[in-house]
Design a protein around this motif. Sequence first.
Motif, PDB file in Angstrom:
ATOM      1  N   VAL A  16       0.823  -1.206   0.000  1.00 18.48           N
ATOM      2  CA  VAL A  16       0.000   0.000   0.000  1.00 18.48           C
ATOM      3  C   VAL A  16       0.861   1.261   0.000  1.00 18.48           C
ATOM      4  N   THR A  17       1.976   1.206   0.689  1.00 16.02           N
ATOM      5  CA  THR A  17       2.826   2.374   0.913  1.00 16.02           C
ATOM      6  C   THR A  17       4.254   2.077   0.473  1.00 16.02           C
ATOM      7  N   VAL A  18       4.916   3.074  -0.124  1.00 16.92           N
ATOM      8  CA  VAL A  18       6.356   2.944  -0.363  1.00 16.92           C
ATOM      9  C   VAL A  18       6.990   3.267   0.987  1.00 16.92           C
ATOM     10  N   ASN A  19       7.398   2.216   1.674  1.00 15.52           N
ATOM     11  CA  ASN A  19       7.885   2.349   3.044  1.00 15.52           C
ATOM     12  C   ASN A  19       9.121   1.494   3.295  1.00 15.52           C
ATOM     13  N   HIS A  86      20.067  -0.015 -17.038  1.00 17.86           N
ATOM     14  CA  HIS A  86      18.791  -0.423 -17.629  1.00 17.86           C
ATOM     15  C   HIS A  86      17.827   0.752 -17.828  1.00 17.86           C
ATOM     16  N   LYS A  87      18.361   1.970 -17.653  1.00 18.61           N
ATOM     17  CA  LYS A  87      17.594   3.198 -17.873  1.00 18.61           C
ATOM     18  C   LYS A  87      16.316   3.252 -17.043  1.00 18.61           C
ATOM     19  N   VAL A  88      16.444   2.795 -15.798  1.00 16.11           N
ATOM     20  CA  VAL A  88      15.352   2.916 -14.836  1.00 16.11           C
ATOM     21  C   VAL A  88      15.648   4.156 -14.008  1.00 16.11           C
ATOM     22  N   PHE A  89      14.726   5.095 -13.982  1.00 19.32           N
ATOM     23  CA  PHE A  89      14.912   6.339 -13.244  1.00 19.32           C
ATOM     24  C   PHE A  89      14.505   6.117 -11.793  1.00 19.32           C
ATOM     25  N   ALA A  90      15.495   6.134 -10.907  1.00 23.57           N
ATOM     26  CA  ALA A  90      15.245   5.916  -9.487  1.00 23.57           C
ATOM     27  C   ALA A  90      14.936   7.255  -8.826  1.00 23.57           C
ATOM     28  N   ILE A  91      13.819   7.294  -8.113  1.00 23.22           N
ATOM     29  CA  ILE A  91      13.395   8.507  -7.431  1.00 23.22           C
ATOM     30  C   ILE A  91      13.309   8.195  -5.950  1.00 23.22           C
ATOM     31  N   LYS A  92      14.154   8.869  -5.178  1.00 19.43           N
ATOM     32  CA  LYS A  92      14.194   8.659  -3.730  1.00 19.43           C
ATOM     33  C   LYS A  92      13.158   9.573  -3.073  1.00 19.43           C
ATOM     34  N   ILE A  93      12.339   8.982  -2.225  1.00 17.47           N
ATOM     35  CA  ILE A  93      11.418   9.787  -1.432  1.00 17.47           C
ATOM     36  C   ILE A  93      11.947   9.805   0.005  1.00 17.47           C
ATOM     37  N   SER A  94      11.716  10.912   0.711  1.00 19.01           N
ATOM     38  CA  SER A  94      12.318  11.076   2.033  1.00 19.01           C
ATOM     39  C   SER A  94      11.445  10.558   3.178  1.00 19.01           C
ATOM     40  N   ALA A  95      10.175  10.323   2.898  1.00 17.00           N
ATOM     41  CA  ALA A  95       9.268   9.791   3.922  1.00 17.00           C
ATOM     42  C   ALA A  95       8.319   8.802   3.249  1.00 17.00           C
ATOM     43  N   PRO A  96       7.827   7.826   3.989  1.00 17.88           N
ATOM     44  CA  PRO A  96       6.878   6.875   3.392  1.00 17.88           C
ATOM     45  C   PRO A  96       5.670   7.604   2.798  1.00 17.88           C
ATOM     46  N   GLU A  97       5.227   7.130   1.628  1.00 15.32           N
ATOM     47  CA  GLU A  97       4.055   7.708   0.957  1.00 15.32           C
ATOM     48  C   GLU A  97       3.221   6.597   0.352  1.00 15.32           C
ATOM     49  N   PRO A  98       1.896   6.784   0.339  1.00 26.35           N
ATOM     50  CA  PRO A  98       1.031   5.779  -0.297  1.00 26.35           C
ATOM     51  C   PRO A  98       1.337   5.654  -1.791  1.00 26.35           C
ATOM     52  N   ILE A  99       1.295   4.438  -2.277  1.00 26.37           N
ATOM     53  CA  ILE A  99       1.526   4.190  -3.705  1.00 26.37           C
ATOM     54  C   ILE A  99       0.527   4.984  -4.537  1.00 26.37           C
ATOM     55  N   ASP A 100      -0.732   5.011  -4.117  1.00 24.78           N
ATOM     56  CA  ASP A 100      -1.756   5.761  -4.864  1.00 24.78           C
ATOM     57  C   ASP A 100      -1.396   7.236  -5.016  1.00 24.78           C
ATOM     58  N   THR A 101      -0.834   7.831  -3.981  1.00 22.30           N
ATOM     59  CA  THR A 101      -0.443   9.239  -4.035  1.00 22.30           C
ATOM     60  C   THR A 101       0.669   9.452  -5.052  1.00 22.30           C
ATOM     61  N   LEU A 102       1.655   8.564  -5.057  1.00 26.45           N
ATOM     62  CA  LEU A 102       2.759   8.683  -6.013  1.00 26.45           C
ATOM     63  C   LEU A 102       2.268   8.486  -7.445  1.00 26.45           C
ATOM     64  N   ILE A 103       1.329   7.570  -7.636  1.00 26.70           N
ATOM     65  CA  ILE A 103       0.750   7.367  -8.964  1.00 26.70           C
ATOM     66  C   ILE A 103       0.003   8.620  -9.403  1.00 26.70           C
ATOM     67  N   GLU A 104      -0.801   9.188  -8.512  1.00 24.95           N
ATOM     68  CA  GLU A 104      -1.565  10.398  -8.849  1.00 24.95           C
ATOM     69  C   GLU A 104      -0.640  11.551  -9.221  1.00 24.95           C
ATOM     70  N   ARG A 105       0.446  11.732  -8.464  1.00 25.98           N
ATOM     71  CA  ARG A 105       1.410  12.795  -8.779  1.00 25.98           C
ATOM     72  C   ARG A 105       2.048  12.579 -10.148  1.00 25.98           C
ATOM     73  N   THR A 106       2.390  11.340 -10.432  1.00 29.71           N
ATOM     74  CA  THR A 106       2.979  11.031 -11.740  1.00 29.71           C
ATOM     75  C   THR A 106       1.975  11.323 -12.846  1.00 29.71           C
ATOM     76  N   GLN A 107       0.723  10.950 -12.645  1.00 27.92           N
ATOM     77  CA  GLN A 107      -0.316  11.207 -13.641  1.00 27.92           C
ATOM     78  C   GLN A 107      -0.526  12.709 -13.860  1.00 27.92           C
ATOM     79  N   GLU A 108      -0.495  13.489 -12.789  1.00 29.52           N
ATOM     80  CA  GLU A 108      -0.634  14.945 -12.929  1.00 29.52           C
ATOM     81  C   GLU A 108       0.486  15.512 -13.784  1.00 29.52           C
ATOM     82  N   MET A 109       1.708  15.031 -13.560  1.00 27.50           N
ATOM     83  CA  MET A 109       2.843  15.487 -14.365  1.00 27.50           C
ATOM     84  C   MET A 109       2.675  15.064 -15.816  1.00 27.50           C
ATOM     85  N   MET A 110       2.163  13.857 -16.040  1.00 30.63           N
ATOM     86  CA  MET A 110       1.975  13.355 -17.406  1.00 30.63           C
ATOM     87  C   MET A 110       0.936  14.195 -18.147  1.00 30.63           C
TER      88      MET A 110
END
Length: 134
Positions: A16-19, A86-110
Motif C-alpha cells: 500500500v505504501t512505499v515504506n 537499464h535506464k530505470v529512473f530511481a526517485i528517492k522519497i524522504s518519507a513513506p508515501e502511499p503508492i496511490d499518491t505517487l501514482i496520482e502525482r505522476t499522472q498529474e505530471m503526465m
Amino acid sequence: MKLNHVSIVFPTNDLVTVNAKFDTATYLAVYDVSAKSAEFLHAAQFDTDSPADQQLQERCAVTDGSSILFTFGQLSGLAAFHMVNHKVFAIKISAPEPIDTLIERTQEMMQSHPPLWLQRALNHQEGSKSEAKV
C-alpha cells in the motif's frame, strides 16, 4: 505512435505504501501508469533469508522493462548501477508515501508538462515496447 504510459516499481512492506528501501523491501509492486489510468501488474515477494547478492539479482530482474523506481531511502551501489544501465529512473522519497499518491502525482505530471526525467522515462518505455514487437 507515441506511448503514454510507464511501468513503475514500488518497494513496499505492505503493498500500500512505499515504506522500504529497494534492497530490503518485502515486495516490489509493479504498476502500468498512464495519464488517466493505473493498473496493478504484479508484486514480487522476497525471502529475506536468501543471500544478499541473490536477493539483489532477483530484485533487479523485477525492474527489467520498467522505467521508474520510487524508493524510500538510498539505493546500494550495485542496485544504482543496475538502474543506470537499464535506464530505470530511481526517485528517492524522504518519507513513506502511499503508492496511490505517487501514482496520482505522476499522472498529474503526465497530463501537464512532464519534467525531463519523466519525458525520458516515457521515451524509454516506448523504446522497450517497440523492441519487444520486433
